[in-house]
Design a protein around this motif. Structure first.
Motif: not given
Length: 166
Positions: A1-4, A7-9, A34-36, A123-127
């Motif tokens: 989410f942050c990368k997309k 945002y800085k995590l 491992n995720c990216y 993702n919806n909640k974060l957005s």
């Protein structure tokens, strides 16, 4: 989410011994690698806690705090910071005491919490929370704050109780 969303995590690290801090930092770094396939450190920062108050400075300066079952997360809510509680553990370990807001009874999902993992909803909640104005956040949080941890600057309520005991 942050990368997309660019945002800085920032991960609030523990303040244990040096070995534990290094192990924890590597744990998160391995997950992110491992995720990216093209993991870029500019999207990520591990913040070692410098003193007992640095975690409060970190949450108070964040656009959004996201937590899984931590006292600091509940303290972030009490301090009226935009916060998302991800109480996933309650579902996986089948322990209702880990549900959001326990011992109060909350729905399994709400505007700033969830007790189960669903990537689309998360993702919806974060957005929604990132786009939400601070005044809207305060109105939403106010509906639930009486059943959660309260923040009392300077511990005046506690001090008042102690004075009454004398």
């Amino acid at each position: 989410f942050c990368k997309k969303k660019k945002y800085k995590l920032v991960i609030a690290g523990s303040n244990f011994d040096r070995h534990s801090i290094l192990r924890e930092k590597n744990f998160y770094l391995d997950i992110l690698k491992n995720c990216y396939s093209k993991f870029d450190k500019k999207f990520y920062q591990y913040k070692k806690l410098k003193n007992e108050f640095s975690s409060y400075n970190l949450i108070d300066s964040s656009s959004l705090v996201v937590f899984i079952d931590s006292a600091l997360g509940y303290q972030s809510l009490a301090r009226n910071n935009k916060t998302l509680a991800c109480s996933f553990r309650s579902h996986f370990v089948k322990n209702k005491n880990l549900c959001f807001g326990w011992p109060s009874k909350f729905a399994k999902e709400g505007p700033f919490w969830t007790n189960y993992y669903n990537l689309n909803r998360l993702n919806n909640k974060l957005s929604n929370l990132m786009k939400m104005s601070n005044s809207t956040w305060r109105k939403i949080y106010k509906k639930y704050d009486k059943d959660l941890l309260i923040y009392n600057s300077g511990n005046e309520l506690f001090k008042d109780c102690l004075r009454k005991l004398n």
